[in-house]
Write an enzyme that holds these catalytic residues in place. Structure first.
Site, PDB file in Angstrom:
ATOM      1  N   TYR A 124       0.816  -1.219   0.000  1.00  0.00           N
ATOM      2  CA  TYR A 124       0.000   0.000   0.000  1.00  0.00           C
ATOM      3  C   TYR A 124       0.850   1.270   0.000  1.00  0.00           C
ATOM      4  O   TYR A 124       0.307   2.365   0.012  1.00  0.00           O
ATOM      5  CB  TYR A 124      -0.899   0.030   1.244  1.00  0.00           C
ATOM      6  CG  TYR A 124      -2.266  -0.562   1.026  1.00  0.00           C
ATOM      7  CD1 TYR A 124      -2.425  -1.926   0.846  1.00  0.00           C
ATOM      8  CD2 TYR A 124      -3.394   0.234   1.022  1.00  0.00           C
ATOM      9  CE1 TYR A 124      -3.674  -2.474   0.656  1.00  0.00           C
ATOM     10  CE2 TYR A 124      -4.648  -0.302   0.841  1.00  0.00           C
ATOM     11  CZ  TYR A 124      -4.788  -1.655   0.657  1.00  0.00           C
ATOM     12  OH  TYR A 124      -6.033  -2.193   0.481  1.00  0.00           O
ATOM     13  N   LYS A 191       3.538 -13.927   6.020  1.00  0.00           N
ATOM     14  CA  LYS A 191       3.859 -15.001   5.068  1.00  0.00           C
ATOM     15  C   LYS A 191       5.389 -15.080   5.031  1.00  0.00           C
ATOM     16  O   LYS A 191       6.023 -14.969   3.965  1.00  0.00           O
ATOM     17  CB  LYS A 191       3.254 -14.650   3.688  1.00  0.00           C
ATOM     18  CG  LYS A 191       3.334 -15.737   2.668  1.00  0.00           C
ATOM     19  CD  LYS A 191       2.212 -16.750   2.736  1.00  0.00           C
ATOM     20  CE  LYS A 191       2.432 -17.870   1.770  1.00  0.00           C
ATOM     21  NZ  LYS A 191       1.449 -18.943   1.857  1.00  0.00           N
ATOM     22  N   ASP A 224      -2.395 -17.601   5.129  1.00  0.00           N
ATOM     23  CA  ASP A 224      -3.392 -18.512   4.525  1.00  0.00           C
ATOM     24  C   ASP A 224      -4.030 -19.380   5.608  1.00  0.00           C
ATOM     25  O   ASP A 224      -5.255 -19.551   5.663  1.00  0.00           O
ATOM     26  CB  ASP A 224      -2.792 -19.348   3.381  1.00  0.00           C
ATOM     27  CG  ASP A 224      -1.334 -19.721   3.595  1.00  0.00           C
ATOM     28  OD1 ASP A 224      -0.734 -19.259   4.581  1.00  0.00           O
ATOM     29  OD2 ASP A 224      -0.786 -20.494   2.784  1.00  0.00           O
ATOM     30  N   ASP A 248      -5.995  -5.525   5.368  1.00  0.00           N
ATOM     31  CA  ASP A 248      -7.135  -5.094   4.558  1.00  0.00           C
ATOM     32  C   ASP A 248      -8.038  -6.284   4.256  1.00  0.00           C
ATOM     33  O   ASP A 248      -9.251  -6.239   4.450  1.00  0.00           O
ATOM     34  CB  ASP A 248      -6.589  -4.486   3.258  1.00  0.00           C
ATOM     35  CG  ASP A 248      -7.692  -4.027   2.335  1.00  0.00           C
ATOM     36  OD1 ASP A 248      -8.574  -3.293   2.813  1.00  0.00           O
ATOM     37  OD2 ASP A 248      -7.679  -4.399   1.145  1.00  0.00           O
TER      38      ASP A 248
END
Ligand code: NAD
Length: 359
Positions: A124, A191, A224, A248
């Site tokens: 972002y 991640k 995930d 988000d």
């Protein structure tokens, strides 16, 4: 005491839900002096920028703002006003409580999770290079020089910076929030197995910061797996801290757990400034129909009342909203069993019902 607050109605359904929110906030008896500031697409056409300096100056002066959603053109056009506001004012933490209210139409009960999203870094950050541009060519050359990776010439490139500074302050914010609000656990989401130098750094710094808060449990989850866990066992989670993009996405997942975007409030907090807004966007297809659910912005208003130390008014307004949800009569279409329910309440009708409860 009168609170001077910047009011940005936004566009799409923004002005309708902002108006409903102003009415219920005033009905609590707290006195406000609204500093009305428009921003977004229409302002862009008139003033040549979607976010004129006057908006920023107003927030800097008043230190507190509440806003409706603002549309961002997809693919081209001006950058997101919402992101620009967060970056310009360094509103580095986005707090999004996901809390079940009895009566809300959802598959889950007793959800009480708080999402703390980093608001200024990550994908972002706005470091983007268009396909075919000089920027893309330079980056491709540089990457080839530094590694044996070949990026295809017809690529567009977005860069993902995550810093020690940015991570330290957002994770500290999450732990401080947990302490202040009697929460038991913070989960860092990442991640790091794939993006070792951005998400890996986020995880490493989070682990370091956690050592300063031995009274709060700490754990981490890969993004995930986190999504799957939130759908299967949301009751295991308390405060989540995430880099910007995962924050988000998981915010909307969290909204889904509690009955939809119409019930998901938020606050963007920095050093000295706070801007309150719902998780949802401008829902353009409902613009002007007096149909959108104003509760997410109203609940953002409850967060604002707490921030202004108007705790009694915050509790009364939240209770009034909760009792309207439980009652189920004066709720908008999205909270009815079917979308075309003829008994769905209007945006302004929800405000009327809440104001009656507050009397
Ligand atoms: P959205 O949140 O506007 O809408 C997603 C879905 O939720 C739609 O089906 C919509 O009908 C429904 N919905 C949203 N808010 C609702 C409400 N208050 N009551 C009832 N139903 C509601 O997301 P989108 O369609 O992806 O985005 C629309 C625009 O909003 C885009 O331009 C996007 O960039 C912008 N946006 C702004 C913000 C912000 O201002 N902070 C946040 C997200 C998206």
């Amino acid at each position: 005491m009168t609170h001077k607050v910047t009011l940005i109605p936004g566009d799409g359904v923004g002005p309708e839900i902002a108006d409903a929110t102003v009415r219920v906030l005033e009905a609590t008896g707290v006195s406000f002096d609204w500093d009305l500031q428009n921003a977004g697409g229409e302002v862009y056409e008139k003033e040549g920028t979607p976010l004129p300096d006057r908006v920023i100056e107003s927030i800097k002066k008043n230190r507190v703002a509440i806003k409706g959603p603002i549309t961002t053109p997809v693919g081209s056009g001006f950058r997101s006003v919402n992101v620009m506001l967060r970056q310009t004012l360094d509103l580095y933490s986005c707090v999004r409580p996901c809390k079940s209210y009895p009566g809300a139409r959802t598959r889950y009960e007793n959800i009480d999770i708080v999402i703390v999203r980093e608001n200024t870094e990550d994908l972002y950050a706005g470091i983007e290079y268009e396909k075919g541009s000089e920027g893309v060519k330079s980056i491709i050359e540089l990457v080839e020089k530094l590694s044996d990776v070949k990026i295809r010439d017809d690529s567009g490139i977005s860069i993902k910076p995550i810093s020690v500074f940015g991570t330290d302050r957002i994770v500290r914010f999450a732990f401080d929030y947990a302490r202040k609000n009697n929460r038991r656990k913070v989960t860092a989401v990442h991640k790091a197995n794939i993006m070792k130098f951005s998400d890996g750094l986020f995880l490493e710094v989070a682990r370091e910061v956690a050592k300063d808060y031995p009274d709060i449990e700490f754990e981490d989850r890969i993004i995930d797996n986190m999504c799957m866990q939130l759908v299967q066992k949301p009751e295991l989670y308390d405060v989540l801290v995430l880099p910007n993009l995962y924050g988000d996405v998981v915010s909307d997942l969290g909204a889904g757990l509690i009955g939809g975007l119409g019930l998901a409030p938020g606050a963007n907090i920095g050093e000295g400034f706070a801007l309150f807004e719902a998780t949802h966007g401008s829902a353009p297809k409902y613009k002007g129909l007096n149909k959108a659910n104003p509760m997410a912005v109203m609940l953002s208003g409850v967060m604002m009342l707490r921030h202004l130390n108007e705790t009694d008014a915050a509790v009364r307004l939240e209770d009034a909203i909760a009792s309207i949800i439980e009652d189920g009569k004066h709720v908008t279409y999205d909270m009815k069993p079917t979308p075309n329910d003829p008994t769905a309440e209007t945006t302004s009708g929800v405000a009327d019902a809440i104001i009656l409860k507050l009397k």
